[in-house]
Structure formats: C-alpha cells, structure tokens
Design a protein around this motif. Structure first.
Motif, short mmCIF file in Angstrom:
data_model
loop_
_atom_site.label_atom_id
_atom_site.label_comp_id
_atom_site.label_asym_id
_atom_site.label_seq_id
_atom_site.Cartn_x
_atom_site.Cartn_y
_atom_site.Cartn_z
N ILE A 97 -30.29 -11.10 9.85
CA ILE A 97 -30.45 -10.01 8.88
C ILE A 97 -29.30 -9.01 8.99
N ALA A 98 -28.92 -8.70 10.22
CA ALA A 98 -27.90 -7.66 10.45
C ALA A 98 -26.47 -8.18 10.32
N TYR A 99 -26.30 -9.47 10.06
CA TYR A 99 -24.96 -10.04 10.05
C TYR A 99 -23.99 -9.32 9.09
N PRO A 100 -24.39 -8.97 7.87
CA PRO A 100 -23.46 -8.26 6.99
C PRO A 100 -22.96 -6.94 7.59
N LEU A 101 -23.83 -6.25 8.32
CA LEU A 101 -23.43 -5.00 8.96
C LEU A 101 -22.50 -5.27 10.14
N ARG A 102 -22.73 -6.38 10.82
CA ARG A 102 -21.85 -6.76 11.93
C ARG A 102 -20.44 -7.03 11.42
N VAL A 103 -20.35 -7.71 10.26
CA VAL A 103 -19.04 -8.00 9.67
C VAL A 103 -18.32 -6.70 9.32
N ARG A 104 -19.10 -5.70 8.88
CA ARG A 104 -18.50 -4.40 8.54
C ARG A 104 -18.28 -3.53 9.77
N ARG A 105 -18.59 -4.09 10.96
CA ARG A 105 -18.40 -3.39 12.23
C ARG A 105 -19.23 -2.10 12.32
N GLU A 106 -20.43 -2.17 11.78
CA GLU A 106 -21.35 -1.04 11.91
C GLU A 106 -21.85 -0.97 13.35
#
Length: 361
Positions: A97-106
């Motif tokens: 679920i959090a992968y898109p945020l990980r890509v954005r380095r959140e």
C-alpha cells in the motif's frame, strides 16, 4: 480531482493496427465511466494510453485541463489497478500500500500512517503484515485499490479488476467499488467486457468496437435504446431479439406479425429492416396481438426463465417470465412487446425508431 478530455486520440501499433481510432471523449470530474466491449476492441489500450503506458500516435490527452499527452506516467497523477492486481509478492500488505509513498521518498512514519488509514477504510486493518499469497482474491483486490488510493491521484483507472473473482465475490466487490468511488469522488475509468458490471457501476458507458466508440450514454440509455444491432447484441444478460422484417404499406411485417411504426412510414415497400425487442420487454399470453409461436425451449435463470418461441417461418423469439409462469413445451403463445419497447433498425444496423404497438398480420 480532475476530468479527462480526449481529442482526436489514436493509438496505432507498429504493425499498423489502430487500437484506438480518433476518439473525442469528455469524462467529467468525479464521473464513473465504463469502457465496455469485446476482447480486442481497444478498451484496455485506451486506458493504458490515458495512463501514459502506451504512447498516443496522434491527438491529445488532458487531465484536469493539463495536456499530459507527452508526460511520463508517473507525473500524470493517475493511479491504475491492473487485472492481475500487480502486487509485490515479497512485500507485506502495508508495504504494498505504501509503495507509492516510498518511491516519492516520504518519511517511513507517513508511509505507515497512510497504509494504516487506507487499509482501515477498505477493511484490511488486520492484514497489514500478511503477504499477497496469504490473501483471498477479494482481499488482494482491495490491497491494489488501497495502493492506488495512497497515490493521492486525480484519476483512478481500473482494468477489469473484478475478472479474477468468483461470482459471489464479484457481486460483493461491485457493491464495494461503487460505494468507494462515490465516497472518494474520484474520476474513474473502468474497463470491462462484462455488460452487467458496466450497467451496475457506471454513470456513463462507452461501447467500443475496433478502436471506436459505437455508443456513449447512461446505462439506461444504452440498455433501453441501443443505437445499432452491434450494441443491441452486446448489451443485456439475455440477448435482444433481432428479427428480420420487411416494410409493407408503411408498417413492418415480421415473424407473422404486423408492426405499425412512424419509422417505417417513409420507407418504400420491400425495404428490409430488423426489429429489436428485449426478452424482458415481451409478455406471453395464449391470445391477443403479437408474434405467434410455439414454445420450443425453457431455460431456468433462477427467479425467471427464458422462454424461446419458434414461429411458423422458423424465427426464434425469446421472452423472460417469472419462474412460476413457465409454459409447457409445445404450447402456442403470443409474444407482445411492452409499450414503447420495440426498436427498428435499418439494413445498415443503425437505429431507425421505436414503437410499442403490434397487430396480427
């Protein structure tokens, strides 16, 4: 949130196949829009072109008033749920679920909080530490949706997300998806070859064939008044009756019945036409005006049955009845259309008009 504008959009493959052919479509902000059609009609290619996964050969794609035709997928603010969900098998639900945020380095704390909040809203709160292989098909679908929501996109693109579910789960997921889209208010484009899904979910439906849109309208419009025999054949859980007829003296003669309709009034005698009536819009009785025939087949559909009449000229006419009204095989009956439910198509397959009055020829 954002609407979508497609202007003269075409996608042509290297082999020359025009998968999407010069489409002009406006999808409103917050609309649930379905792309419906048979396999190979171009609906998934159109979805991928909106997402930027397929390059547009010509025309434009605008999202929220911004021309994104040449913008890379990651910068279009779209989220896509694929048919197979495309979850990472080695990651937990929370990590997926959090992968898109990980890509954005959140920050990791935000990744976790978004995963927890999104999963809770989709009924996944107790599954965050599981991996996709430990989930049911319905749960995997919700994880894919949660990941799409976590992207905080303006547009949600769904490529047949219900096709891998069994019949019961499909119904449950359909209800869940409709409620979720309404609550989020996300502009959603949904690809399906299942007309029941499109009718149940969409605000508007685009019926596609060979890269083009054959009809665009509300579910009620497309179901009740298909603008061609192609659409009429494709829409409906039971096929529409498409009966060959001929114009005589301003009326239509079809399967032993005579149909008076304004659509035939200006046509010369001998003009071939096709009369279209949905089985749901036919009533069966032992006498009266309508299409006469003998019961040849009765198919149980659950709470209703599909009755097939064989007319004297060999024409087959289907009508639905309630389960306790099933007639005996061989019985002689008259099929009478409900008022306003008889459609007339020309030899080119395009809609001419409609009527509700039948009289015996």
């Amino acid at each position: 949130m954002a609407g979508i504008e497609l202007g003269g959009l075409s996608t042509v493959y290297p082999n020359g196949v025009r998968a999407v052919d010069a489409l002009d479509v406006s999808i409103s902000d917050g609309e649930f829009f379905a792309l419906l059609g048979p396999s190979g009609c171009g609906k998934t290619t159109l979805l991928r072109t909106i997402a930027g996964l397929e390059p547009a050969s010509s025309g434009t794609v605008e999202i929220g008033g911004r021309d994104v035709t040449r913008v890379e997928p990651g910068r279009r603010r779209v989220a896509m749920v694929f048919q197979d969900y495309a979850l990472f098998p080695h990651m937990t639900v929370a990590q997926n679920i959090a992968y898109p945020l990980r890509v954005r380095r959140e920050p990791r704390s935000r990744q976790r909080s978004v995963a927890e909040e999104t999963s809770a809203s989709l009924g996944l709160a107790g599954l965050l530490e599981r991996r996709p292989g430990q989930l049911s098909g319905g749960q995997q679908q919700r994880v894919a949706l949660a990941r799409a929501i976590a992207m905080e996109a303006d547009v949600l693109l769904l490529d047949e997300p219900l096709s891998n579910l069994d019949a019961r789960l499909r119904l449950e997921a359909r209800t869940f998806l409709k409620r979720l889209q309404r609550d989020l208010g996300l502009t959603t484009v949904f690809v399906t070859h299942d007309q029941a899904e499109a009718l149940a979910l969409a605000d508007r439906i685009a019926v596609m064939d060979s890269g083009r849109i054959r009809q665009l309208g509300s579910p009620k419009e497309v179901f009740q008044r298909p603008n061609s025999t192609f659409v009429a054949n494709f829409i409906g859980s039971t096929p529409m009756n498409l009966l060959d007829g001929v114009v005589r003296a301003g009326a239509v003669e079809v399967a032993g019945a005579r149909l008076a309709t304004p659509a035939a009034a200006g046509l010369p005698d001998g003009t071939p036409v096709v009369a279209g009536i949905r089985p749901e819009y036919l009533s069966l009785s032992p006498n009266g005006d309508g299409i006469p025939g003998a019961v040849s087949i009765v198919e149980n559909l659950g709470i209703s049955s599909l009755v097939t009449l064989e007319c004297a000229d060999g024409t087959l006419v289907g009508a639905t009845v309630l389960e306790h009204d099933e007639p005996e095989i061989g019985s002689k009956l008259i099929a009478a259309p409900h008022p306003g439910r008889f459609l007339l198509y020309g030899a080119d397959g395009l809609l001419l008009g409609a009527t509700g009055a039948l009289s015996q020829a």
